[in-house]
Design a protein around this motif. Sequence first.
Motif, PDB file in Angstrom:
ATOM      1  N   HIS A   1      47.712   1.902  41.529  1.00 43.32           N
ATOM      2  CA  HIS A   1      47.110   1.568  42.832  1.00 43.32           C
ATOM      3  C   HIS A   1      47.841   2.268  43.980  1.00 43.32           C
ATOM      4  O   HIS A   1      47.218   2.583  45.008  1.00 43.32           O
ATOM      5  CB  HIS A   1      47.085   0.052  43.040  1.00 43.32           C
ATOM      6  CG  HIS A   1      48.421  -0.576  43.311  1.00 43.32           C
ATOM      7  ND1 HIS A   1      49.387  -0.747  42.339  1.00 43.32           N
ATOM      8  CD2 HIS A   1      48.965  -1.062  44.467  1.00 43.32           C
ATOM      9  CE1 HIS A   1      50.449  -1.329  42.869  1.00 43.32           C
ATOM     10  NE2 HIS A   1      50.218  -1.523  44.152  1.00 43.32           N
ATOM     11  N   LEU A   2      49.120   2.566  43.799  1.00 43.44           N
ATOM     12  CA  LEU A   2      49.852   3.284  44.836  1.00 43.44           C
ATOM     13  C   LEU A   2      49.515   4.776  44.801  1.00 43.44           C
ATOM     14  O   LEU A   2      49.407   5.415  45.851  1.00 43.44           O
ATOM     15  CB  LEU A   2      51.352   3.064  44.674  1.00 43.44           C
ATOM     16  CG  LEU A   2      51.806   1.605  44.833  1.00 43.44           C
ATOM     17  CD1 LEU A   2      53.318   1.499  44.662  1.00 43.44           C
ATOM     18  CD2 LEU A   2      51.370   1.030  46.176  1.00 43.44           C
ATOM     19  N   LEU A   3      49.326   5.319  43.602  1.00 45.93           N
ATOM     20  CA  LEU A   3      48.869   6.704  43.491  1.00 45.93           C
ATOM     21  C   LEU A   3      47.496   6.860  44.131  1.00 45.93           C
ATOM     22  O   LEU A   3      47.229   7.838  44.844  1.00 45.93           O
ATOM     23  CB  LEU A   3      48.820   7.116  42.024  1.00 45.93           C
ATOM     24  CG  LEU A   3      48.279   8.520  41.729  1.00 45.93           C
ATOM     25  CD1 LEU A   3      49.139   9.579  42.411  1.00 45.93           C
ATOM     26  CD2 LEU A   3      48.206   8.770  40.224  1.00 45.93           C
TER      27      LEU A   3
ATOM     28  N   LYS B   1      55.319  13.796  52.446  1.00 41.97           N
ATOM     29  CA  LYS B   1      56.375  13.173  51.657  1.00 41.97           C
ATOM     30  C   LYS B   1      55.856  11.827  51.161  1.00 41.97           C
ATOM     31  O   LYS B   1      55.160  11.113  51.886  1.00 41.97           O
ATOM     32  CB  LYS B   1      57.643  12.960  52.489  1.00 41.97           C
ATOM     33  CG  LYS B   1      58.314  14.243  52.934  1.00 41.97           C
ATOM     34  CD  LYS B   1      59.461  13.945  53.889  1.00 41.97           C
ATOM     35  CE  LYS B   1      60.055  15.227  54.447  1.00 41.97           C
ATOM     36  NZ  LYS B   1      61.019  14.974  55.532  1.00 41.97           N
ATOM     37  N   ILE B   2      56.239  11.485  49.951  1.00 42.26           N
ATOM     38  CA  ILE B   2      55.847  10.214  49.344  1.00 42.26           C
ATOM     39  C   ILE B   2      57.131   9.495  48.937  1.00 42.26           C
ATOM     40  O   ILE B   2      57.998  10.090  48.285  1.00 42.26           O
ATOM     41  CB  ILE B   2      54.921  10.436  48.131  1.00 42.26           C
ATOM     42  CG1 ILE B   2      53.590  11.051  48.613  1.00 42.26           C
ATOM     43  CG2 ILE B   2      54.662   9.125  47.405  1.00 42.26           C
ATOM     44  CD1 ILE B   2      52.636  11.403  47.488  1.00 42.26           C
ATOM     45  N   ARG B   3      57.240   8.227  49.320  1.00 41.59           N
ATOM     46  CA  ARG B   3      58.498   7.524  49.072  1.00 41.59           C
ATOM     47  C   ARG B   3      58.286   6.023  49.039  1.00 41.59           C
ATOM     48  O   ARG B   3      57.287   5.491  49.526  1.00 41.59           O
ATOM     49  CB  ARG B   3      59.505   7.855  50.169  1.00 41.59           C
ATOM     50  CG  ARG B   3      59.144   7.249  51.527  1.00 41.59           C
ATOM     51  CD  ARG B   3      60.024   7.755  52.632  1.00 41.59           C
ATOM     52  NE  ARG B   3      59.694   7.140  53.911  1.00 41.59           N
ATOM     53  CZ  ARG B   3      60.055   7.619  55.094  1.00 41.59           C
ATOM     54  NH1 ARG B   3      60.773   8.724  55.164  1.00 41.59           N
ATOM     55  NH2 ARG B   3      59.716   6.995  56.206  1.00 41.59           N
TER      56      ARG B   3
ATOM     57  N   HIS C   1      41.814  17.007  52.435  1.00 42.46           N
ATOM     58  CA  HIS C   1      40.715  17.284  51.498  1.00 42.46           C
ATOM     59  C   HIS C   1      41.254  17.743  50.146  1.00 42.46           C
ATOM     60  O   HIS C   1      40.772  18.707  49.548  1.00 42.46           O
ATOM     61  CB  HIS C   1      39.759  18.330  52.082  1.00 42.46           C
ATOM     62  CG  HIS C   1      39.253  17.978  53.445  1.00 42.46           C
ATOM     63  ND1 HIS C   1      38.395  16.915  53.675  1.00 42.46           N
ATOM     64  CD2 HIS C   1      39.522  18.520  54.663  1.00 42.46           C
ATOM     65  CE1 HIS C   1      38.143  16.828  54.972  1.00 42.46           C
ATOM     66  NE2 HIS C   1      38.813  17.783  55.594  1.00 42.46           N
ATOM     67  N   MET C   2      42.263  17.020  49.673  1.00 43.80           N
ATOM     68  CA  MET C   2      42.879  17.337  48.394  1.00 43.80           C
ATOM     69  C   MET C   2      43.421  16.054  47.778  1.00 43.80           C
ATOM     70  O   MET C   2      43.550  15.026  48.452  1.00 43.80           O
ATOM     71  CB  MET C   2      44.039  18.320  48.573  1.00 43.80           C
ATOM     72  CG  MET C   2      45.149  17.794  49.475  1.00 43.80           C
ATOM     73  SD  MET C   2      46.687  18.748  49.452  1.00 43.80           S
ATOM     74  CE  MET C   2      47.404  18.213  47.899  1.00 43.80           C
ATOM     75  N   THR C   3      43.717  16.101  46.495  1.00 41.99           N
ATOM     76  CA  THR C   3      44.438  15.027  45.812  1.00 41.99           C
ATOM     77  C   THR C   3      45.547  15.659  44.990  1.00 41.99           C
ATOM     78  O   THR C   3      45.582  16.878  44.780  1.00 41.99           O
ATOM     79  CB  THR C   3      43.517  14.195  44.907  1.00 41.99           C
ATOM     80  OG1 THR C   3      42.877  15.063  43.971  1.00 41.99           O
ATOM     81  CG2 THR C   3      42.460  13.448  45.725  1.00 41.99           C
ATOM     82  N   LEU C   4      46.461  14.837  44.528  1.00 46.34           N
ATOM     83  CA  LEU C   4      47.587  15.342  43.755  1.00 46.34           C
ATOM     84  C   LEU C   4      47.126  15.919  42.423  1.00 46.34           C
ATOM     85  O   LEU C   4      46.339  15.288  41.703  1.00 46.34           O
ATOM     86  CB  LEU C   4      48.598  14.223  43.518  1.00 46.34           C
ATOM     87  CG  LEU C   4      49.356  13.760  44.761  1.00 46.34           C
ATOM     88  CD1 LEU C   4      50.044  12.429  44.503  1.00 46.34           C
ATOM     89  CD2 LEU C   4      50.370  14.817  45.189  1.00 46.34           C
TER      90      LEU C   4
END
Length: 260
Positions: free
Chosen positions: A131-133, A86-88, A145-148
Amino acid sequence: MQTVLDAFDSISLADLKARANLMRRRDTKYVLGRAELQAFLAAQTEDYEVLEIAGQNRFQYSSSYLDSPDLHTFFDHNQGRRRRFKIRFRHYHETGLYFFEIKLKGFRNETLKYRLPTDKAAYEQPELPAHLLQFANQKLQKHYHMTLTYPLCRSVRVDYIRSTLVAKQGAERITIDNEIGFYGSQGAEYLPADRFVVELKSALGRSVADRWLWRHQAHPVKRCSKYGMGVNLLKLPEQNTRFRPIIRRYFIEAARAGSA
């Protein structure tokens, strides 16, 4: 509830961070009615202290969640995938503090949380600052081992009132949340104010407080995610996700039984 909280010794925010920051932990959630909660709290006064800031021990929180337009992170949780997160943003109203956070699931159901201090401007931006991403992608790369691969946008905001207890011995915390409200472009929904989400956070997930609850017939509630319930209520009101039975059994039906 306030009278019971006032019976606890107090602890400052600085001492809480030093004793039980718990960015790596196991979480167990319970949903209690008012009488159940009061009995539980009364039994913890010798072993826990309550967080107090400027004479207060109940605080308003806002958690603003980000997700893809197609709700990728929600559906990863709905399907129970091991690699989920989760990202918040989180806003602490009384102190005026803002943080950007990413929570991931590790092995054996361990919760990993990373956060960066931020500000109101970043909190209110419709798009996630670069910078937050980058910070989120670094943690995803490290653990999964992944990115969005999809854009993030504002999904649901959850407001609630929280009190926090800290163990006098050992790194354990208890949070008590109620007056939970969900807000989005679709409007607002609220959970019954006399139902409390009690979350026990510890290194092993087997605290003294857990054992007290087990002895008194309170059972852990899986899938009691505020974000999951908020999405179900606001964005998918007709869809039978894994969060709908939690809403119905532990909040709607339990509140009706309590008022009968």
